[in-house]
Design a protein around this motif. Structure first.
Motif, PDB file in Angstrom:
ATOM      1  N   CYS A 229     -61.857   5.517 -39.986  1.00 60.74           N
ATOM      2  CA  CYS A 229     -61.685   6.204 -38.700  1.00 60.74           C
ATOM      3  C   CYS A 229     -60.259   6.699 -38.461  1.00 60.74           C
ATOM      4  O   CYS A 229     -60.040   7.545 -37.609  1.00 60.74           O
ATOM      5  N   HIS A 230     -59.302   6.161 -39.184  1.00 58.58           N
ATOM      6  CA  HIS A 230     -57.890   6.549 -39.098  1.00 58.58           C
ATOM      7  C   HIS A 230     -57.220   6.207 -37.775  1.00 58.58           C
ATOM      8  O   HIS A 230     -56.154   6.725 -37.470  1.00 58.58           O
ATOM      9  N   ALA A 231     -57.828   5.319 -36.976  1.00 60.93           N
ATOM     10  CA  ALA A 231     -57.205   4.903 -35.713  1.00 60.93           C
ATOM     11  C   ALA A 231     -55.901   4.146 -35.959  1.00 60.93           C
ATOM     12  O   ALA A 231     -54.997   4.173 -35.136  1.00 60.93           O
ATOM     13  N   CYS A 232     -55.790   3.504 -37.108  1.00 63.90           N
ATOM     14  CA  CYS A 232     -54.630   2.662 -37.416  1.00 63.90           C
ATOM     15  C   CYS A 232     -53.591   3.389 -38.265  1.00 63.90           C
ATOM     16  O   CYS A 232     -52.716   2.764 -38.850  1.00 63.90           O
ATOM     17  N   GLU A 233     -53.675   4.709 -38.308  1.00 65.98           N
ATOM     18  CA  GLU A 233     -52.772   5.496 -39.144  1.00 65.98           C
ATOM     19  C   GLU A 233     -51.327   5.384 -38.644  1.00 65.98           C
ATOM     20  O   GLU A 233     -51.061   5.520 -37.453  1.00 65.98           O
ATOM     21  N   VAL A 234     -50.421   5.106 -39.570  1.00 66.19           N
ATOM     22  CA  VAL A 234     -48.993   5.026 -39.267  1.00 66.19           C
ATOM     23  C   VAL A 234     -48.236   5.875 -40.276  1.00 66.19           C
ATOM     24  O   VAL A 234     -48.748   6.199 -41.336  1.00 66.19           O
ATOM     25  N   GLU A 235     -47.001   6.200 -39.930  1.00 65.95           N
ATOM     26  CA  GLU A 235     -46.161   7.007 -40.814  1.00 65.95           C
ATOM     27  C   GLU A 235     -45.112   6.107 -41.458  1.00 65.95           C
ATOM     28  O   GLU A 235     -44.433   5.351 -40.767  1.00 65.95           O
ATOM     29  N   ILE A 236     -45.004   6.166 -42.774  1.00 65.80           N
ATOM     30  CA  ILE A 236     -44.052   5.351 -43.527  1.00 65.80           C
ATOM     31  C   ILE A 236     -42.834   6.196 -43.878  1.00 65.80           C
ATOM     32  O   ILE A 236     -42.958   7.244 -44.511  1.00 65.80           O
ATOM     33  N   ASP A 237     -41.673   5.729 -43.448  1.00 67.11           N
ATOM     34  CA  ASP A 237     -40.387   6.384 -43.745  1.00 67.11           C
ATOM     35  C   ASP A 237     -40.372   7.874 -43.419  1.00 67.11           C
ATOM     36  O   ASP A 237     -39.689   8.662 -44.074  1.00 67.11           O
ATOM     37  N   GLY A 238     -41.148   8.280 -42.419  1.00 68.48           N
ATOM     38  CA  GLY A 238     -41.155   9.674 -42.004  1.00 68.48           C
ATOM     39  C   GLY A 238     -41.742  10.623 -43.024  1.00 68.48           C
ATOM     40  O   GLY A 238     -41.563  11.828 -42.925  1.00 68.48           O
ATOM     41  N   GLU A 239     -42.446  10.091 -44.024  1.00 69.16           N
ATOM     42  CA  GLU A 239     -42.943  10.929 -45.114  1.00 69.16           C
ATOM     43  C   GLU A 239     -44.459  10.946 -45.238  1.00 69.16           C
ATOM     44  O   GLU A 239     -45.081  11.987 -45.201  1.00 69.16           O
ATOM     45  N   GLU A 240     -45.058   9.791 -45.437  1.00 71.21           N
ATOM     46  CA  GLU A 240     -46.491   9.741 -45.689  1.00 71.21           C
ATOM     47  C   GLU A 240     -47.200   8.940 -44.610  1.00 71.21           C
ATOM     48  O   GLU A 240     -46.619   8.054 -44.001  1.00 71.21           O
ATOM     49  N   THR A 241     -48.457   9.273 -44.364  1.00 70.93           N
ATOM     50  CA  THR A 241     -49.259   8.509 -43.424  1.00 70.93           C
ATOM     51  C   THR A 241     -50.260   7.671 -44.205  1.00 70.93           C
ATOM     52  O   THR A 241     -50.805   8.109 -45.217  1.00 70.93           O
ATOM     53  N   ILE A 242     -50.468   6.458 -43.705  1.00 72.50           N
ATOM     54  CA  ILE A 242     -51.407   5.535 -44.334  1.00 72.50           C
ATOM     55  C   ILE A 242     -52.242   4.860 -43.257  1.00 72.50           C
ATOM     56  O   ILE A 242     -51.832   4.794 -42.102  1.00 72.50           O
TER      57      ILE A 242
END
Length: 79
Positions: A42-55
């Motif tokens: 669902c991607h509700a927990c998506e965060v951005e790592i070091d301003g580069e990638e989302t996980i």
């Protein structure tokens, strides 16, 4: 190996081990990451790592290869 995690925007810092589940690290630090399915769909927990990638933090562990990372928690208005 220990990694220093900086949770943004609250600027909370905590030590974590490589591979430790990111949601578990956030909870231990007193930081809330919104969740939905807890399976990465669902991607509700998506965060951005070091301003580069989302996980999706529900299925991701602390990455290896860095001494420090920043995790930007942003809230999707859909949720």
């Amino acid at each position: 190996m220990s990694v220093q995690i900086l949770f943004l925007p609250d600027e909370v810092t905590v030590e974590a081990e490589v591979g430790e589940p990111l949601l578990q690290v956030a909870k231990r630090a007193g930081v809330t990451i919104p969740t939905g399915c807890l399976m990465g769909s669902c991607h509700a927990c998506e965060v951005e790592i070091d301003g580069e990638e989302t996980i999706c933090s529900c299925i991701s562990g602390v990455p290896a290869g860095k001494e420090q990372i920043s995790v930007n928690i942003y809230v999707d208005p859909t949720w």
